[in-house]
Design a protein around this motif. Structure first.
Motif, short mmCIF file in Angstrom:
data_model
loop_
_atom_site.label_atom_id
_atom_site.label_comp_id
_atom_site.label_asym_id
_atom_site.label_seq_id
_atom_site.Cartn_x
_atom_site.Cartn_y
_atom_site.Cartn_z
N PHE A 3 0.85 -1.19 0.00
CA PHE A 3 0.00 0.00 0.00
C PHE A 3 0.88 1.24 0.00
N ASN A 4 0.57 2.15 -0.90
CA ASN A 4 1.26 3.43 -0.97
C ASN A 4 0.21 4.54 -0.87
N GLN A 5 0.18 5.23 0.30
CA GLN A 5 -0.83 6.27 0.56
C GLN A 5 -2.23 5.72 0.35
N ASN A 6 -2.48 4.58 1.00
CA ASN A 6 -3.80 3.92 1.01
C ASN A 6 -4.22 3.40 -0.36
N ASN B 198 10.40 -3.77 -8.36
CA ASN B 198 11.63 -3.28 -7.74
C ASN B 198 11.38 -3.09 -6.26
N PHE B 199 12.19 -3.71 -5.42
CA PHE B 199 12.00 -3.65 -3.98
C PHE B 199 12.26 -2.25 -3.44
N TYR B 200 13.02 -1.45 -4.16
CA TYR B 200 13.35 -0.11 -3.67
C TYR B 200 12.17 0.86 -3.78
N ASP B 201 11.09 0.44 -4.43
CA ASP B 201 9.94 1.33 -4.58
C ASP B 201 9.15 1.48 -3.29
N CYS B 202 9.37 0.61 -2.32
CA CYS B 202 8.60 0.66 -1.07
C CYS B 202 9.53 1.00 0.09
N ASP C 238 9.33 1.56 4.39
CA ASP C 238 8.64 1.57 5.68
C ASP C 238 7.16 1.21 5.55
N VAL C 239 6.84 0.23 4.71
CA VAL C 239 5.47 -0.23 4.59
C VAL C 239 5.46 -1.76 4.62
N GLU C 240 4.29 -2.31 4.85
CA GLU C 240 4.13 -3.76 4.81
C GLU C 240 4.16 -4.23 3.36
N VAL C 241 4.90 -5.31 3.12
CA VAL C 241 5.16 -5.74 1.74
C VAL C 241 4.89 -7.24 1.61
N MET C 242 4.26 -7.62 0.50
CA MET C 242 4.14 -9.02 0.10
C MET C 242 5.05 -9.23 -1.10
N TYR C 243 5.96 -10.20 -1.01
CA TYR C 243 6.93 -10.38 -2.09
C TYR C 243 6.79 -11.78 -2.70
N THR D 207 6.59 -7.14 7.34
CA THR D 207 5.75 -6.14 7.98
C THR D 207 6.43 -4.77 7.93
N ARG D 208 5.71 -3.78 8.46
CA ARG D 208 6.25 -2.42 8.49
C ARG D 208 7.53 -2.36 9.30
N ASP D 209 7.61 -3.18 10.37
CA ASP D 209 8.83 -3.25 11.18
C ASP D 209 9.78 -4.25 10.52
N LYS D 210 10.68 -3.72 9.69
CA LYS D 210 11.57 -4.58 8.91
C LYS D 210 12.51 -5.39 9.81
N THR D 211 13.01 -4.75 10.87
CA THR D 211 13.93 -5.44 11.77
C THR D 211 13.27 -6.67 12.39
N LYS D 212 12.04 -6.50 12.84
CA LYS D 212 11.32 -7.62 13.45
C LYS D 212 11.08 -8.74 12.46
N SER D 213 10.71 -8.39 11.23
CA SER D 213 10.44 -9.41 10.21
C SER D 213 11.70 -10.20 9.87
N ILE D 214 12.80 -9.48 9.68
CA ILE D 214 14.06 -10.15 9.34
C ILE D 214 14.51 -11.04 10.49
#
Length: 685
Positions: free
Chosen positions: A107-110, A117-121, A123-128, A152-159
């Motif tokens: 989601f980008n601005q709802n 490209n992974f760099y397009d997102c 600090d948001v939740e991502v499905m890859y 998830t939005r918390d990248k550190t926690k997800s990794i």
């Protein structure tokens, strides 16, 4: 065209056959690509172009693959209506072009968006979705070959969750690593996981011990010791020599992890004395609740079987890294008792502090709170220390300030109804002053008599610094409110009369515009007006005061100019009414009083004129002469005129203090009005 399509179908089929293991790791994909090229060249077929061949799908196949992506996508608050044409186009491109290795949906601005490209997102939740190099997906085997996941939005926690739960158990227990790199690989993996664990602990304000996923030897009934890079395991009378792993490196890795544990334990214990952002009794309570919960959790982690296994293993080989462990555990248990005791007292105290300011019985409630603090000071082993009881009293002061701040409507004070804002500000000031008086009474009469051997030796300045600063801040805002009363209302239509009324109104309009410019600077920092920690306020209020002084000087010039042209009482009273709003500024009020005295002098001159005329006319006329009737009517008119002017002056002076000119004018008025009255009576006779 048909030959080309058949050729592509053959290549698709061949590529599918080459995928021997649909679950192979992403890092192995380059090897598959090389095998594919060798296989093609070994068959002697015509050379392939430098660019890979892309698959050709039927419309039904493409729709099916897109639907599979939609079914696998897991995002918070995702609805069917969020999917859009842009997403469909990007997903179709991902399937049709095998050079795209990754597809992400987020989601980008709802708005739901898909990208290659992974760099397009950020600090948001991502499905890859990941593909093997040059892999071609078909609907029949899509679920067997796709590699996907959620970040998830918390990248550190997800990794961290992925590494510690999936990657680490496999990597640390695999026997396929070469012995020469095994120790470095394990050590670097542990370092990475400890760093991520440390970041995760800071984000949730909890102490979490990193427990390695390496297998430990069975410890029950064994004794471990070093000898020639080998490990001897003694059980009963049999000795078995094993060289399955490098024991020294293994023990070194465990010791490094244990040293990290000890550092975490010391940090958790040190956090007891660190109070951050304590602004109320509830914050003090929450601080000790967090301390208790954290230490209690840490105590349970230390009793975990895996942690105890590592501890016993290192203790059996007399490792120095665990020497302080027993003492650390005792300190944790002691801290648990202390924090639990503090919570008991603070839970009782916080109930009385909930509505400290809102209650009408501020004096009674505050007295009860101070008495409870006194009980805590006497009974609690922790709060009997001077620094700690000071911290508790300071938290109470900050809570009083916070509750006063919540009751003050700054919107009304600086932009809306001024009087209501001033009323609430004055109420807050009186509440804080009452709080200080109750404390003084509490200290002098109660503390000194409760225990002669126990001295209430706390720094009162530390307790009341914030209270005094808040009181001063309220006075500053009241000053701004009074300035609004003076300068905001200068443009009311019809305020000034006379030939030069329009000129005066224009001058007032300019004053108002200048004032709004200065007030806008205060409105810009409205959210921090009551924040006594905001050091920028002193600069802002200083600028505002200098600006209002300049406006005062302008108004002084205006007042002087107005009264230069005042010739009679009516004009003077009209000007005084127009200037009434300036009574809230002392220097302007003093000037208005001077001008008010000028109006009384004008009235006094008019009274004197009536008196002189009467004397002259008495010499010319006699009561028995016929023309005396004309004289009597003029006297009656003068008498009526003086009474009207006198009434106007008295009614206009309700907010003005007495002056010398007023006293002289009133004395002369009584004499003259009596003379005029006597003359009228004689004429009637």
């Amino acid at each position: 065209m048909e030959n080309k399509k058949e050729k592509k179908r053959e290549q698709v089929k061949k590529s599918d056959k080459l995928i021997s293991d649909p679950h192979r790791e992403y890092l192995d994909m380059n090897t598959d690509e090389e095998g594919y090229e060798r296989h093609e060249s070994s068959e002697g077929e015509e050379e392939t172009s430098s660019e890979p061949e892309n698959p050709i799908y039927t419309e039904k196949q493409l729709i099916t693959l897109v639907q599979y992506i939609k079914d696998l996508t897991v995002l918070s608050h995702l609805k069917e209506s969020d999917w859009n044409e842009n997403c469909y186009e990007v997903i179709e491109e991902y399937f049709q072009c095998v050079t795209h290795n990754i597809l992400i949906i987020f989601f980008n601005q709802n708005k739901l968006k898909a990208s290659l490209n992974f760099y397009d997102c950020r600090d948001v939740e991502v499905m890859y979705f990941l593909r093997s190099s040059l892999q071609i997906y078909m609907p029949d085997d899509f679920f067997k070959t796709i590699l996907c996941g959620n970040v998830t939005r918390d990248k550190t926690k997800s990794i961290f969750k992925f590494l510690i739960n999936i990657y680490a158990p496999v990597a640390l227990n695999s026997k396929e690593w070469p012995k020469i790199i095994q120790n470095d690989l394990y050590l670097n993996l542990h370092d990475l996981l400890m760093v991520l664990n440390d970041q995760l602990c800071k984000s949730i304000n909890r102490t979490i011990l990193y427990v390695p996923k390496e297998r430990l030897p069975k410890l029950q009934g064994f004794r471990l010791f070093y000898e020639n890079d080998s490990i001897f395991i003694e059980e009963k009378d049999s000795i078995l020599l094993t060289q399955e792993f490098h024991i020294r490196e293994f023990i070194g890795r465990l010791e490094k992890i244990v040293r990290c544990w000890i550092k975490q334990i010391h940090s958790a214990l040190a956090a007891m004395a660190i109070r951050k952002n304590i602004k109320s009794i509830m914050d003090e309570r929450n601080h000790w609740k967090n301390v208790y919960d954290n230490l209690n959790s840490l105590n349970h982690q230390l009793s975990n079987n895996e942690v105890q296994g590592i501890f016993k293993l290192l203790r059996n080989i007399n490792s120095s890294s665990v020497e302080s462990f027993p003492m650390d555990i005792k300190q944790i248990q002691k801290a648990l008792i202390e924090s639990s005791s503090n919570l008991i007292y603070l839970n009782i105290l916080s109930e009385y502090c909930t509505n400290l300011f809102i209650s009408n019985n501020i004096e009674i409630n505050t007295t009860k709170i101070f008495l409870l603090i006194l009980v805590i000071w006497v009974e609690s082993p922790f709060y009997s220390i001077t620094n700690n009881i000071e911290s508790l009293c300071r938290a109470l002061s900050l809570q009083l300030i916070s509750q006063c701040q919540c009751c003050i409507d700054l919107e009304s004070a600086i932009k809306g109804h001024v009087e209501s804002g001033i009323h609430m500000l004055k109420k807050s000031i009186s509440t804080c002053e009452m709080y200080k008086k109750i404390y003084e009474k509490f200290v002098k009469k109660v503390v000194t008599s409760i225990n002669p051997n126990k001295i209430w030796n706390i720094d009162e300045q530390l307790i009341f610094n914030n209270i005094n600063a808040f009181i001063q801040r309220c006075h500053d805002i009241i000053e701004i409110c009074n300035a609004r009363i003076i300068f905001e209302r200068c443009t009311k239509g019809g305020t000034f009369g006379g030939a030069k009324g329009l000129e005066y109104e224009t001058c007032c309009q300019q004053i108002e515009n200048l004032f709004y410019d200065h007030l806008s600077n205060i409105i810009a920092i409205q959210d921090n007006l009551l924040n006594i920690q905001n050091i920028k306020w002193n600069i802002a209020i200083d600028k505002f005061r200098r600006a209002t002084i300049q406006l005062e000087n302008t108004i002084k010039n205006l007042i002087n100019h107005i009264f230069e042209n005042i010739k009679n009482v009516d004009e003077g009273i009209e000007a005084i009414y127009a200037l009434e709003r300036f009574k809230y500024r002392k220097c302007l009020k003093d000037l208005i009083h001077e001008k008010w005295e000028q109006v009384w002098k004008i009235l006094d001159e008019e009274i004197e004129m009536c008196n002189v005329t009467k004397i002259i006319e008495i010499g010319e006329y006699h009561p028995l002469i016929k023309s005396f009737s004309k004289y009597s009517k003029e006297r009656y008119t003068n008498k009526y005129y003086l009474k009207v002017q006198y009434t106007k002056m008295i009614n206009a002076s309700y907010w003005l203090r007495d002056c010398i000119a007023e006293r002289y004018a009133l004395e002369r008025y009584k004499v003259v009005i009596n003379q005029l009255k006597d003359t009228y009576i004689i004429n009637e006779i």
